[in-house]
Motif scaffolding. Structure first.
Motif, PDB file in Angstrom:
ATOM      1  N   GLN A  47       0.934  -1.301   0.070  1.00 46.61           N
ATOM      2  CA  GLN A  47      -0.041   0.029  -0.095  1.00 46.61           C
ATOM      3  C   GLN A  47       1.026   1.338  -0.008  1.00 46.61           C
ATOM      4  O   GLN A  47       1.961   1.323   0.429  1.00 46.61           O
ATOM      5  N   TYR A  48       0.274   2.253  -0.662  1.00 51.55           N
ATOM      6  CA  TYR A  48       1.078   3.587  -0.665  1.00 51.55           C
ATOM      7  C   TYR A  48       0.236   4.703  -0.050  1.00 51.55           C
ATOM      8  O   TYR A  48      -0.963   4.712   0.176  1.00 51.55           O
ATOM      9  N   SER A  49       0.776   5.928   0.754  1.00 52.21           N
ATOM     10  CA  SER A  49       0.043   6.815   1.178  1.00 52.21           C
ATOM     11  C   SER A  49      -0.199   8.057   0.371  1.00 52.21           C
ATOM     12  O   SER A  49       0.725   8.440  -0.475  1.00 52.21           O
ATOM     13  N   TRP A  54      -4.041   5.199   3.285  1.00 48.48           N
ATOM     14  CA  TRP A  54      -3.490   4.118   2.514  1.00 48.48           C
ATOM     15  C   TRP A  54      -4.243   3.540   1.680  1.00 48.48           C
ATOM     16  O   TRP A  54      -5.351   3.490   1.830  1.00 48.48           O
ATOM     17  N   TYR A  81       5.446   3.481   1.327  1.00 44.41           N
ATOM     18  CA  TYR A  81       4.811   2.203   1.253  1.00 44.41           C
ATOM     19  C   TYR A  81       4.876   1.659   2.656  1.00 44.41           C
ATOM     20  O   TYR A  81       5.552   1.902   3.562  1.00 44.41           O
ATOM     21  N   ARG A  82       3.849   0.665   2.695  1.00 43.97           N
ATOM     22  CA  ARG A  82       3.813  -0.171   3.822  1.00 43.97           C
ATOM     23  C   ARG A  82       3.178  -1.560   3.276  1.00 43.97           C
ATOM     24  O   ARG A  82       2.571  -1.633   2.239  1.00 43.97           O
TER      25      ARG A  82
END
Length: 277
Positions: A47-49, A54, A81-82
């Motif tokens: 995932q991206y912010s 997110w 990212y996470r």
């Protein structure tokens, strides 16, 4: 000197990999379907912010307790990212899930975003901390180096990608049964032609079931003779004509073609850690 046992423990191979605590509900059903919750426990959501929120962008595969494998085309240097693990419903808070952040992202050095058909669509994300394995989070098995799947091998693509071309993104993890198409067939002119390379895996092409936008980077799961699931592919690309276009099967990075690269990246990172300490 680096301990051999330490090195082996950090490489993306693990005894007990590929065995879900909740076995997937596999069938010959044609078309995508909701997966059984937590039955693909190595599945990651990258995932991206943006503006404080997110957003799911790609899938990934947990191959070691601090390494996630995904596609190179999923990575942009301009994004933060996470990685979420142990997830089934992306909209829900789920017990046993894990949120991790990249310490380093390594994109294959030969990847060219202007030429996806050239291959090398693989990247490794080193997490800043090790994830604790549990019934919802387990490691994937990787196939033996250079192994090739037989034509019509039944595999499952999994992810939170669109349910159909330009369709909605699901909250629940989806799975789709895809039959492997051998390279000789997939490279025919009325299939993918020269676009597909021997370092790729084709699966699907029946015009019904395929990967779609948002599945990129996720696994192609194929069950071995010993019952363990191996991740043979990384979702790479599909037809611009649509997600499930006839004779345009989903194309995956063939993981077994990059065994040496995966091992080397892990080894190189371990060397750097030891130099720092």
């Amino acid at each position: 000197m680096i301990s051999v046992s330490i090195l082996i423990s950090l490489l993306p191979m693990s005894f007990g990999c590929g065995v879900p605590a909740y076995p997937p509900a596999v069938s010959k059903v044609v078309g995508g379907e909701d997966a059984r919750p937590y039955s693909w426990p190595w599945q990651a959501s990258l995932q991206y912010s943006s503006n404080g929120k997110w957003y799911h962008t790609c899938g990934g595969t947990l191959i070691a307790t601090n390494w996630v494998m995904t596609a190179a085309h999923c990575i942009s240097s301009s994004r933060n990212y996470r990685v979420l693990l142990g997830k089934y419903n992306l909209a829900a808070v789920e017990q046993g899930s894990f949120e991790g952040f990249p310490e380093k992202i390594i994109v294959h050095e030969n990847w060219n975003p202007q030429n996806v058909a050239n291959g090398y669509d693989i990247a490794l994300i080193k997490l800043s901390e090790h994830v604790t394995l549990n019934s919802h989070i387990k490691l994937a098995c990787l196939p033996p180096a250079q192994s090739i799947l037989s034509s019509n091998t039944a595999c499952y693509v999994t992810g939170w990608g669109r349910l159909q071309t330009n369709g909605p993104l699901p909250d629940d993890l989806q799975q789709g049964l895809l039959l492997v198409v051998d390279y000789a067939t997939c490279s025919k002119s009325n299939w993918w032609g020269s676009t597909v390379k021997p370092t790729m895996v084709c699966a699907g092409g029946d015009g019904i079931t395929s990967s779609c936008n948002g599945d990129s980077g996720g696994p192609l799961n194929c069950q071995g003779a010993d019952g363990r699931w191996e991740v043979h592919g990384i979702v790479s690309f599909g037809s611009s004509l649509g997600c499930n276009y006839y004779h345009k099967p989903s194309v995956f990075t063939r993981v077994s073609a990059y065994d040496n690269w995966i091992q080397w990246v892990s080894f190189e990172m371990l060397l750097l850690e030891n130099i720092k300490t």
